[in-house]
Design a protein around this motif. Sequence first.
Motif, PDB file in Angstrom:
ATOM      1  N   MET A  52       0.827  -1.208   0.000  1.00 23.05           N
ATOM      2  CA  MET A  52       0.000   0.000   0.000  1.00 23.05           C
ATOM      3  C   MET A  52       0.865   1.263   0.000  1.00 23.05           C
ATOM      4  SD  MET A  52      -2.987  -1.214   2.631  1.00 23.05           S
ATOM      5  CE  MET A  52      -3.960   0.272   2.538  1.00 23.05           C
ATOM      6  N   ALA A  55       2.150   1.720  -3.460  1.00 22.79           N
ATOM      7  CA  ALA A  55       1.078   2.292  -4.278  1.00 22.79           C
ATOM      8  C   ALA A  55       0.905   3.778  -3.982  1.00 22.79           C
ATOM      9  CB  ALA A  55      -0.229   1.548  -4.025  1.00 22.79           C
ATOM     10  N   THR A  56       1.094   4.169  -2.730  1.00 23.51           N
ATOM     11  CA  THR A  56       1.010   5.588  -2.362  1.00 23.51           C
ATOM     12  C   THR A  56       2.063   6.400  -3.097  1.00 23.51           C
ATOM     13  OG1 THR A  56       0.177   4.995  -0.182  1.00 23.51           O
ATOM     14  CG2 THR A  56       1.096   7.198  -0.424  1.00 23.51           C
ATOM     15  N   ILE A  59       1.073   6.681  -6.769  1.00 20.03           N
ATOM     16  CA  ILE A  59      -0.035   7.634  -6.919  1.00 20.03           C
ATOM     17  C   ILE A  59       0.477   9.061  -6.766  1.00 20.03           C
ATOM     18  CG2 ILE A  59      -2.187   8.449  -5.866  1.00 20.03           C
ATOM     19  CD1 ILE A  59      -2.771   5.497  -5.164  1.00 20.03           C
ATOM     20  N   GLY A  67      -5.509  11.465  -3.858  1.00 21.27           N
ATOM     21  CA  GLY A  67      -5.479   9.998  -3.858  1.00 21.27           C
ATOM     22  C   GLY A  67      -4.302   9.460  -3.066  1.00 21.27           C
ATOM     23  N   ALA A  71      -4.471   7.017   0.175  1.00 21.99           N
ATOM     24  CA  ALA A  71      -3.711   5.761   0.196  1.00 21.99           C
ATOM     25  C   ALA A  71      -2.739   5.738   1.373  1.00 21.99           C
ATOM     26  CB  ALA A  71      -2.949   5.580  -1.116  1.00 21.99           C
ATOM     27  N   SER A  75      -2.828   3.031   4.424  1.00 26.07           N
ATOM     28  CA  SER A  75      -1.678   2.181   4.755  1.00 26.07           C
ATOM     29  C   SER A  75      -1.232   2.391   6.193  1.00 26.07           C
ATOM     30  CB  SER A  75      -0.522   2.435   3.788  1.00 26.07           C
ATOM     31  OG  SER A  75      -0.066   3.768   3.901  1.00 26.07           O
TER      32      SER A  75
END
Length: 183
Positions: A52, A55-56, A59, A67, A71, A75
């Motif tokens: 996560m 992914a942060t 993003i 977003g 995120a 997380s």
Amino acid sequence: MPLPFLTADGVFDAHEDEALPHVDPERWRRPYRPGPWRVAGASVLLLISAFMLLATVIIAFAGTWAGAGVALAASLAVVGSALRILRTGVWVSPSGLRRVGFFGTRSVAWSQVEKVHRVQQPVRWLGLPRTVQGQALTVAARGKEESVLLTDHSADFLSRDEAFDRAAGRVEAWAEEYRGVPA
């Protein structure tokens, strides 16, 4: 060539029940180690949080800051959940007994504890609604109903009967030692 200063050989030289010299006797401590189910669950959550967080970052580089913030918050909530899972259990100190749950904590002073004992009763399997016959360590406090501290089917003691017996014995010993001592 052995390097004794790099090993933990000397750590376990002390008798199991005697406190180490650097341990503060006034601190809250857990009288047992977290079980493999608890550690595995927290490890899986930490692994998920690593993905996560990755992914942060992706993003954030894509340019959508709102977003990325969502995120990041998600997380961090997963990391906090993993840490809370590791912290849950029974903690003791000379001042009392503490039951730490995922959503709350209850403490009872030793002067309020009437008895701590083991009973055979239906217990929850890994904290789920399904119950099985097992052992539980319960505490009875003045003016309150009896509550369960430990079970042999919890995330700490599932398939580890000897560990449950040791932990229950230690909590009972703490109760016997400090129940009559004013906090």
